[in-house]
Design a protein around this motif. Structure first.
Motif, PDB file in Angstrom:
ATOM      1  N   CYS A   1       0.830  -1.205   0.000  1.00 10.83           N
ATOM      2  CA  CYS A   1       0.000   0.000   0.000  1.00 10.83           C
ATOM      3  C   CYS A   1       0.870   1.263   0.000  1.00 10.83           C
ATOM      4  CB  CYS A   1      -0.930  -0.008   1.209  1.00 10.83           C
ATOM      5  SG  CYS A   1      -2.027   1.403   1.295  1.00 10.83           S
ATOM      6  N   LEU A   2       1.923   1.269   0.812  1.00  3.29           N
ATOM      7  CA  LEU A   2       2.815   2.421   0.900  1.00  3.29           C
ATOM      8  C   LEU A   2       3.457   2.736  -0.438  1.00  3.29           C
ATOM      9  CD1 LEU A   2       4.571   4.575   2.262  1.00  3.29           C
ATOM     10  CD2 LEU A   2       6.112   2.733   3.010  1.00  3.29           C
ATOM     11  N   ILE A   3       4.068   1.753  -1.054  1.00  5.80           N
ATOM     12  CA  ILE A   3       4.797   2.021  -2.294  1.00  5.80           C
ATOM     13  C   ILE A   3       3.846   2.396  -3.421  1.00  5.80           C
ATOM     14  CG2 ILE A   3       4.866  -0.366  -3.158  1.00  5.80           C
ATOM     15  CD1 ILE A   3       7.803   0.204  -4.002  1.00  5.80           C
ATOM     16  N   ASP A   4       2.634   1.819  -3.434  1.00  7.37           N
ATOM     17  CA  ASP A   4       1.668   2.149  -4.483  1.00  7.37           C
ATOM     18  C   ASP A   4       1.169   3.584  -4.357  1.00  7.37           C
ATOM     19  OD1 ASP A   4       1.910  -0.339  -5.590  1.00  7.37           O
ATOM     20  OD2 ASP A   4       0.061  -1.147  -4.732  1.00  7.37           O
ATOM     21  N   ILE A   5       0.879   4.006  -3.123  1.00  6.27           N
ATOM     22  CA  ILE A   5       0.392   5.373  -2.920  1.00  6.27           C
ATOM     23  C   ILE A   5       1.456   6.392  -3.306  1.00  6.27           C
ATOM     24  CG2 ILE A   5      -0.232   7.059  -1.149  1.00  6.27           C
ATOM     25  CD1 ILE A   5      -1.857   4.942   0.229  1.00  6.27           C
ATOM     26  N   VAL A   6       2.687   6.167  -2.859  1.00  7.96           N
ATOM     27  CA  VAL A   6       3.761   7.119  -3.154  1.00  7.96           C
ATOM     28  C   VAL A   6       4.048   7.153  -4.646  1.00  7.96           C
ATOM     29  CG1 VAL A   6       6.192   7.658  -2.780  1.00  7.96           C
ATOM     30  CG2 VAL A   6       4.778   6.920  -0.854  1.00  7.96           C
ATOM     31  N   LYS A   7       4.073   5.981  -5.284  1.00  7.24           N
ATOM     32  CA  LYS A   7       4.365   5.920  -6.712  1.00  7.24           C
ATOM     33  C   LYS A   7       3.337   6.708  -7.523  1.00  7.24           C
ATOM     34  CE  LYS A   7       4.052   1.848  -8.618  1.00  7.24           C
ATOM     35  NZ  LYS A   7       3.011   1.909  -9.683  1.00  7.24           N
ATOM     36  N   LYS A   8       2.078   6.639  -7.139  1.00  5.99           N
ATOM     37  CA  LYS A   8       1.022   7.359  -7.844  1.00  5.99           C
ATOM     38  C   LYS A   8       1.124   8.874  -7.667  1.00  5.99           C
ATOM     39  CE  LYS A   8      -2.434   3.664  -7.840  1.00  5.99           C
ATOM     40  NZ  LYS A   8      -2.564   3.538  -9.288  1.00  5.99           N
ATOM     41  N   LYS A   9       1.831   9.316  -6.636  1.00  9.25           N
ATOM     42  CA  LYS A   9       1.975  10.751  -6.398  1.00  9.25           C
ATOM     43  C   LYS A   9       3.054  11.378  -7.283  1.00  9.25           C
ATOM     44  CE  LYS A   9       0.223  10.720  -1.634  1.00  9.25           C
ATOM     45  NZ  LYS A   9      -0.780  11.783  -1.706  1.00  9.25           N
ATOM     46  N   GLY A  10       3.749  10.550  -8.059  1.00  8.21           N
ATOM     47  CA  GLY A  10       4.660  11.102  -9.045  1.00  8.21           C
ATOM     48  C   GLY A  10       6.126  11.049  -8.661  1.00  8.21           C
ATOM     49  N   ASP A  11       6.922  11.668  -9.513  1.00  5.55           N
ATOM     50  CA  ASP A  11       8.377  11.576  -9.396  1.00  5.55           C
ATOM     51  C   ASP A  11       8.944  12.255  -8.145  1.00  5.55           C
ATOM     52  OD1 ASP A  11      10.973  10.829 -10.648  1.00  5.55           O
ATOM     53  OD2 ASP A  11      11.243  12.996 -10.715  1.00  5.55           O
ATOM     54  N   PRO A  12       8.544  13.485  -7.797  1.00  6.43           N
ATOM     55  CA  PRO A  12       9.119  14.108  -6.595  1.00  6.43           C
ATOM     56  C   PRO A  12       8.860  13.306  -5.326  1.00  6.43           C
ATOM     57  CG  PRO A  12       8.035  15.759  -7.945  1.00  6.43           C
ATOM     58  CD  PRO A  12       7.664  14.431  -8.510  1.00  6.43           C
ATOM     59  N   ALA A  13       7.623  12.811  -5.174  1.00  3.50           N
ATOM     60  CA  ALA A  13       7.296  12.015  -3.992  1.00  3.50           C
ATOM     61  C   ALA A  13       8.094  10.718  -3.966  1.00  3.50           C
ATOM     62  CB  ALA A  13       5.793  11.717  -3.974  1.00  3.50           C
ATOM     63  N   SER A  14       8.223  10.074  -5.113  1.00  6.13           N
ATOM     64  CA  SER A  14       8.974   8.819  -5.193  1.00  6.13           C
ATOM     65  C   SER A  14      10.449   9.044  -4.878  1.00  6.13           C
ATOM     66  CB  SER A  14       8.806   8.199  -6.587  1.00  6.13           C
ATOM     67  OG  SER A  14       7.452   7.925  -6.862  1.00  6.13           O
ATOM     68  N   SER A  15      10.992  10.155  -5.340  1.00  9.65           N
ATOM     69  CA  SER A  15      12.394  10.482  -5.055  1.00  9.65           C
ATOM     70  C   SER A  15      12.625  10.611  -3.552  1.00  9.65           C
ATOM     71  CB  SER A  15      12.792  11.785  -5.754  1.00  9.65           C
ATOM     72  OG  SER A  15      12.757  11.645  -7.147  1.00  9.65           O
ATOM     73  N   LYS A  16      11.698  11.258  -2.870  1.00 12.76           N
ATOM     74  CA  LYS A  16      11.835  11.436  -1.426  1.00 12.76           C
ATOM     75  C   LYS A  16      11.789  10.098  -0.697  1.00 12.76           C
ATOM     76  CE  LYS A  16       9.954  16.119  -1.343  1.00 12.76           C
ATOM     77  NZ  LYS A  16       8.891  17.010  -0.859  1.00 12.76           N
ATOM     78  N   MET A  17      10.913   9.206  -1.144  1.00 11.65           N
ATOM     79  CA  MET A  17      10.839   7.900  -0.494  1.00 11.65           C
ATOM     80  C   MET A  17      12.148   7.130  -0.671  1.00 11.65           C
ATOM     81  SD  MET A  17       8.051   4.845  -0.891  1.00 11.65           S
ATOM     82  CE  MET A  17       8.456   3.174  -0.359  1.00 11.65           C
ATOM     83  N   ILE A  18      12.742   7.209  -1.862  1.00 11.08           N
ATOM     84  CA  ILE A  18      14.001   6.505  -2.118  1.00 11.08           C
ATOM     85  C   ILE A  18      15.114   7.063  -1.228  1.00 11.08           C
ATOM     86  CG2 ILE A  18      15.792   6.097  -3.852  1.00 11.08           C
ATOM     87  CD1 ILE A  18      13.555   5.983  -5.953  1.00 11.08           C
ATOM     88  N   VAL A  19      15.145   8.392  -1.097  1.00 12.28           N
ATOM     89  CA  VAL A  19      16.152   9.019  -0.233  1.00 12.28           C
ATOM     90  C   VAL A  19      15.987   8.545   1.211  1.00 12.28           C
ATOM     91  CG1 VAL A  19      16.886  11.209   0.784  1.00 12.28           C
ATOM     92  CG2 VAL A  19      16.490  11.052  -1.680  1.00 12.28           C
ATOM     93  N   HIS A  20      14.767   8.517   1.702  1.00  9.36           N
ATOM     94  CA  HIS A  20      14.514   8.093   3.082  1.00  9.36           C
ATOM     95  C   HIS A  20      14.820   6.601   3.274  1.00  9.36           C
ATOM     96  CE1 HIS A  20      13.046  11.918   4.301  1.00  9.36           C
ATOM     97  NE2 HIS A  20      11.975  11.891   3.531  1.00  9.36           N
ATOM     98  N   LEU A  21      14.548   5.785   2.262  1.00  8.50           N
ATOM     99  CA  LEU A  21      14.861   4.360   2.369  1.00  8.50           C
ATOM    100  C   LEU A  21      16.369   4.153   2.481  1.00  8.50           C
ATOM    101  CD1 LEU A  21      13.953   1.399   2.311  1.00  8.50           C
ATOM    102  CD2 LEU A  21      14.095   1.492  -0.196  1.00  8.50           C
ATOM    103  N   LYS A  22      17.138   4.950   1.760  1.00  2.87           N
ATOM    104  CA  LYS A  22      18.603   4.840   1.836  1.00  2.87           C
ATOM    105  C   LYS A  22      19.099   5.137   3.249  1.00  2.87           C
ATOM    106  CE  LYS A  22      22.872   6.580  -0.267  1.00  2.87           C
ATOM    107  NZ  LYS A  22      23.451   7.513  -1.267  1.00  2.87           N
ATOM    108  N   SER A  23      18.500   6.130   3.903  1.00  2.23           N
ATOM    109  CA  SER A  23      18.968   6.499   5.251  1.00  2.23           C
ATOM    110  C   SER A  23      18.446   5.541   6.317  1.00  2.23           C
ATOM    111  CB  SER A  23      18.542   7.928   5.578  1.00  2.23           C
ATOM    112  OG  SER A  23      17.140   8.020   5.710  1.00  2.23           O
ATOM    113  N   ARG A  24      17.267   4.950   6.089  1.00  4.49           N
ATOM    114  CA  ARG A  24      16.663   4.070   7.094  1.00  4.49           C
ATOM    115  C   ARG A  24      17.107   2.613   6.982  1.00  4.49           C
ATOM    116  NH1 ARG A  24      15.085   7.341  11.107  1.00  4.49           N
ATOM    117  NH2 ARG A  24      13.610   8.945  10.415  1.00  4.49           N
ATOM    118  N   ASP A  25      17.401   2.150   5.769  1.00  2.67           N
ATOM    119  CA  ASP A  25      17.816   0.757   5.573  1.00  2.67           C
ATOM    120  C   ASP A  25      18.712   0.702   4.339  1.00  2.67           C
ATOM    121  OD1 ASP A  25      18.112  -1.971   5.234  1.00  2.67           O
ATOM    122  OD2 ASP A  25      16.016  -2.445   5.667  1.00  2.67           O
TER     123      ASP A  25
END
Length: 399
Positions: free
Chosen positions: A56-80
């Motif tokens: 659910c998380l990845i689907d919602i963020v992905k639908k919000k477009g490129d800027p939102a997806s970029s932020k999730m990738i950045v946070h994933l790098k710092s968290r895991d």
């Protein structure tokens, strides 16, 4: 594109991400404004398993477009960081401009209708300020589509209108509407089509209706296929008064639609004037207008109709919203190959934003597209008209 990167790693992310990392990502994305509190709570509370939460998380963020997806990738790098490397992701810290994009910048328009998420629908169903949409009602949606292309007087033929019909039929079907379609009707036949539509047995089970009429027009009316150049002001014209739509779908004439959104879209001129200064420099331009006076004389504008939107009885006419292709007394334009400018913009905006925006916001975004519309100094501005919606209506495509 970051959203495509998330799509690529979706399966591995769902399989591998831990519940703790999901919670940290949610906190990060709420803080960034990518998600709101309700979306975050919905992801955690309405999905039982860890995998469902991740999906659910990845689907919602992905639908919000490129800027939102970029932020999730950045946070994933710092968290895991180990999972980040395992997924083969790459990112750079979003720039200040990316984190706060200019709302005037054109979005990446979607060629297909983006579907809403189950979580978004469930979240909205708790909101008392919106029209209720159930899955059963969604399956019984009904739309009326009338397109006049070929006229008795061939010089009035609307080249490119077949593209409009195809584009609107596809969009309406994708939004979940069964399309009742008519082509090349006289004014009387348009009236009968509306009356028959108002008696359709499926209306009692639908959550909304859409009525789309595309033809030549004048102020307050759309013209039938037998329209002609009047010799005098009082000569009878083959036309359908737009005001009749509101009468035929009103609470007393069509009780099955009581308290249900009735969305009207009309692609037709409302007069003979230009929306801006126009200098014509070719004999047969690709951009033409839906006023029969172009290039020959047309019927005079009726003094009544769409300009007079005063409600005689507020409960008799309720839950309507209309989008007309131009302002009163002006023309609207149609490309001979691609179809009407209005219909092109409606399809782009609905495909891209209908999964998250209500109909009034969608119409506003369509109108906003015309702010910079200019072809050979032509101007056109659609207008929302006769809006009596008391709540917000979401289409929830793909429900």
């Amino acid at each position: 594109m970051a959203d495509k990167e998330l799509g690529r790693v979706r399966s591995d992310f769902v399989t591998s991400v831990s519940k703790a990392v999901i919670k940290m990502l949610l906190d990060d994305l709420v803080e960034d404004g990518v998600l709101n509190d309700m979306e975050s709570e919905s992801i955690l509370e309405e999905n039982d398993s860890r995998a469902d939460k991740a999906r659910c998380l990845i689907d919602i963020v992905k639908k919000k477009g490129d800027p939102a997806s970029s932020k999730m990738i950045v946070h994933l790098k710092s968290r895991d960081s180990s999972l980040y490397e395992k997924l083969g992701l790459s990112c750079s810290q979003p720039s200040q401009a990316a984190s706060a994009p200019d709302p005037r910048e054109p979005p990446d328009w979607s060629d297909t209708l983006i579907h809403t998420t189950e979580q978004f629908w469930k979240m909205k169903m708790d909101d008392k300020s919106i029209y209720h949409v159930t899955k059963d009602a969604f399956k019984n949606r009904l739309a009326l589509l009338i397109t006049n292309m070929k006229f008795t007087d061939g010089k009035f033929n609307r080249n490119g209108a077949e593209k409009d019909e195809e584009n609107m039929r596809k969009l309406l079907s994708a939004l979940g509407y069964e399309v009742v379609k008519y082509t090349n009707l006289t004014g009387k036949a348009i009236n009968k089509a509306l009356i028959d539509f108002s008696k359709h047995p499926k209306l009692k089970d639908t959550d909304s209706v859409l009525v789309v009429i595309m033809s030549h027009g004048k102020l307050g009316a759309v013209l039938g296929v037998d329209c002609k150049e009047p010799l005098c002001d009082n000569e009878e014209q083959d036309a359908y008064e737009v005001n009749n739509i509101y009468k035929q779908l009103s609470s007393d004439k069509c009780p099955a639609l009581l308290n249900k959104p009735k969305i009207i879209i009309i692609q037709a001129c409302r007069g003979e004037e230009r929306g801006g200064v126009l200098v014509s420099d070719c004999a047969k331009p690709d951009l033409v207008c839906d006023d029969v006076k172009q290039p020959s004389p047309s019927p005079c504008a009726d003094e009544e109709g769409l300009e007079d939107d005063t409600l005689r009885c507020v409960h008799k006419e309720k839950d309507f919203i209309s989008l007309l292709s131009c302002t009163p007394d002006t023309v609207s334009y149609r490309d001979r190959n691609q179809g009407s400018i209005l219909i092109q913009y409606i399809v782009q905006v609905f495909n891209t934003f209908a999964h998250q925006d209500d109909v009034e916001e969608l119409f506003r975004k369509v109108m906003q597209r015309f702010e910079d519309f200019s072809v050979q100094n032509r101007r056109q501005m659609p207008t929302k008209d006769r809006c009596t919606l008391t709540r917000r209506f979401y289409f929830f495509p793909g429900l």
